[in-house]
Design an enzyme around this catalytic site. Structure first.
Site, PDB file in Angstrom:
ATOM      1  N   ARG A  90       0.820  -1.209   0.000  1.00 41.06           N
ATOM      2  CA  ARG A  90       0.000   0.000   0.000  1.00 41.06           C
ATOM      3  C   ARG A  90       0.855   1.261   0.000  1.00 41.06           C
ATOM      4  NH1 ARG A  90      -4.328   0.020   4.636  1.00 41.06           N
ATOM      5  NH2 ARG A  90      -4.823   1.963   3.555  1.00 41.06           N
ATOM      6  N   LYS A 127       8.280  -2.281   5.877  1.00 43.95           N
ATOM      7  CA  LYS A 127       7.728  -3.266   4.958  1.00 43.95           C
ATOM      8  C   LYS A 127       8.596  -3.425   3.714  1.00 43.95           C
ATOM      9  CE  LYS A 127       2.990  -2.754   6.603  1.00 43.95           C
ATOM     10  NZ  LYS A 127       1.589  -2.424   6.269  1.00 43.95           N
ATOM     11  N   ASP A 144      -3.215   0.106  -3.827  1.00 39.73           N
ATOM     12  CA  ASP A 144      -4.174   0.087  -2.726  1.00 39.73           C
ATOM     13  C   ASP A 144      -5.498  -0.452  -3.248  1.00 39.73           C
ATOM     14  OD1 ASP A 144      -6.012   0.646  -0.690  1.00 39.73           O
ATOM     15  OD2 ASP A 144      -4.994   2.500  -0.117  1.00 39.73           O
ATOM     16  N   ALA A 153      -4.259  -9.206  -1.123  1.00 44.41           N
ATOM     17  CA  ALA A 153      -4.629  -7.919  -0.528  1.00 44.41           C
ATOM     18  C   ALA A 153      -6.122  -7.859  -0.248  1.00 44.41           C
ATOM     19  CB  ALA A 153      -4.225  -6.784  -1.476  1.00 44.41           C
ATOM     20  N   THR A 154      -6.479  -7.431   0.949  1.00 46.41           N
ATOM     21  CA  THR A 154      -7.892  -7.295   1.304  1.00 46.41           C
ATOM     22  C   THR A 154      -8.044  -6.178   2.332  1.00 46.41           C
ATOM     23  OG1 THR A 154      -9.869  -8.531   1.991  1.00 46.41           O
ATOM     24  CG2 THR A 154      -7.852  -8.948   3.226  1.00 46.41           C
ATOM     25  N   LYS A 163     -14.990 -11.498   2.728  1.00 47.44           N
ATOM     26  CA  LYS A 163     -14.318 -12.679   2.175  1.00 47.44           C
ATOM     27  C   LYS A 163     -15.310 -13.618   1.489  1.00 47.44           C
ATOM     28  CE  LYS A 163     -10.521 -13.213   2.343  1.00 47.44           C
ATOM     29  NZ  LYS A 163      -9.457 -12.682   1.443  1.00 47.44           N
ATOM     30  N   GLY A 176      -7.352 -21.877   6.642  1.00 48.95           N
ATOM     31  CA  GLY A 176      -7.715 -21.906   8.048  1.00 48.95           C
ATOM     32  C   GLY A 176      -6.935 -20.862   8.829  1.00 48.95           C
ATOM     33  N   LEU A 177      -7.070 -20.895  10.133  1.00 46.96           N
ATOM     34  CA  LEU A 177      -6.341 -19.989  11.010  1.00 46.96           C
ATOM     35  C   LEU A 177      -4.863 -20.353  10.940  1.00 46.96           C
ATOM     36  CD1 LEU A 177      -7.009 -17.671  13.015  1.00 46.96           C
ATOM     37  CD2 LEU A 177      -7.049 -19.406  14.818  1.00 46.96           C
ATOM     38  N   VAL A 178      -4.032 -19.396  10.507  1.00 49.29           N
ATOM     39  CA  VAL A 178      -2.637 -19.699  10.162  1.00 49.29           C
ATOM     40  C   VAL A 178      -1.707 -19.459  11.348  1.00 49.29           C
ATOM     41  CG1 VAL A 178      -0.754 -19.222   8.556  1.00 49.29           C
ATOM     42  CG2 VAL A 178      -3.133 -19.017   7.779  1.00 49.29           C
TER      43      VAL A 178
END
Length: 343
Positions: free
Chosen positions: A35, A42, A62, A83-84, A171, A194-196
């Protein structure tokens, strides 16, 4: 692979940075979007990766200005769209919420893929939050959680706050939209993760890793997220960051592939996660408010990744133990507290 260009949107995120690292290791030439190219942390993270100087180019883009992704897409064969928008930015925008921004951004990226003339396949990083096995009526769960499941968006979820519901809506709508674009012009894959957990290249604790250790950290906010996922999905699918990256890469190395894939190597209740900590970290105590056994018997039924030849390398114990190890390194429990994990 050195002649194969790929694009990773959201390249400085938890998953994005690990995926960029793995792609560079495998010899791909990578375009990654951020972004803000003025963010030294970053940019430094990505530019400091092995082989980055030779085969990594960074682009500023962005999701709220989706046309900005086109230069990064040009010349690429495969696009990983990570990207979300996590929080809505109403100032100077035509979108009323994150769902509108995410879907509009996705459609713009699809148009850029087709316009490029080089992109063969778009891989969308989805979330298991879009794959709830809860019945459309809200009255109980189906027996299995698999690729046929879609989260009903007309229901109220007691443990949800606005951020969690916005994310779930965004999502779900985005994944349905991306799969609509499967055509002769573009192959489309969605990978609902899943939850990473496991490890991270970031200098701060990723939210998903924090949720996994929320019970032993007595973190009420993140534990609410864990319980929200459990109530939404029956249990909580979890997966190691390295398995996620390898699943993404497999989906560009297959000669012809499209469709939806769920990605998780374990499917645990929050009570089972608490039981793991009690078994392998006997020196800690988990407060009763962080242990709720709901007794659900839903089964993980997803097999689509395995059908195309994918094998998970990390089980639940490794995912949880490595997440805890990294949390301790990053000072999540204070400098004086050390939690010993037994084998």
């Amino acid at each position: 692979m050195g002649n194969t260009k790929v694009c990773v949107t959201g390249g400085s995120s938890y998953l994005g940075s690990s995926l960029v690292k793995r792609l560079l290791e495998k010899g791909y030439t990578v375009h990654a979007t951020l972004r803000n190219l003025g963010d030294p942390f970053k940019v430094g993270l990505l530019k400091g990766l092995p082989n980055a100087q030779e085969r990594l180019t960074l682009f500023e883009a962005d999701i709220y200005n989706p046309y900005e992704f086109e230069p990064a897409i040009q010349g690429c064969k495969y696009i990983f769209h990570l990207a979300t928008p996590l929080q809505h930015e109403p100032k100077d925008t035509q979108f009323k919420n994150t769902s509108e921004a995410a879907v509009s951004g996705l459609n713009s990226i699809v148009r850029s893929c087709i316009k490029s003339g080089t992109v063969k396949r778009l891989i969308y990083t989805a979330s298991v939050a879009a794959a709830s096995p809860i019945k459309d009526s809200g009255n109980g769960f189906q027996k299995y959680m698999d690729e046929s499941c879609w989260t009903p968006l007309n229901l109220l979820y007691p443990l949800a706050n606005q951020t969690l519901m916005d994310y779930t809506h965004s999502k779900t709508l985005s994944e349905k939209e991306v799969l609509r674009h499967i055509s002769s012009e573009l192959e489309v894959v969605s990978i609902a993760c899943g939850l990473v957990g496991g490890d991270t290249l970031l200098s701060v604790m990723p939210e998903s890793m924090g949720v996994l250790i929320s019970q032993i950290a007595s973190d009420k906010r993140r534990y609410q997220t864990l319980r929200f996922l459990e109530d939404l999905l029956g249990k909580v699918p979890i997966v190691h960051i390295e398995d996620v990256c390898e699943a993404h890469i497999l989906c560009i190395e297959k000669s012809c592939i499209s469709g939806r894939f769920l990605c998780a190597s374990a499917y645990l209740s929050s009570a089972e996660i608490a039981s793991h900590w009690k078994t392998y970290c006997p020196d800690i105590r988990i407060a009763e408010e962080f242990v709720e056994d709901l007794g659900r018997e839903i089964v993980w039924g997803s097999t689509e990744l395995e059908k195309i030849g994918f094998e998970y390398k990390f089980d639940a114990k490794v995912i949880l133990d490595e997440t805890l190890k990294w949390a301790q390194k990053m000072g999540e429990f204070g400098s004086s507290q050390e939690i010993i994990v037994s084998k």
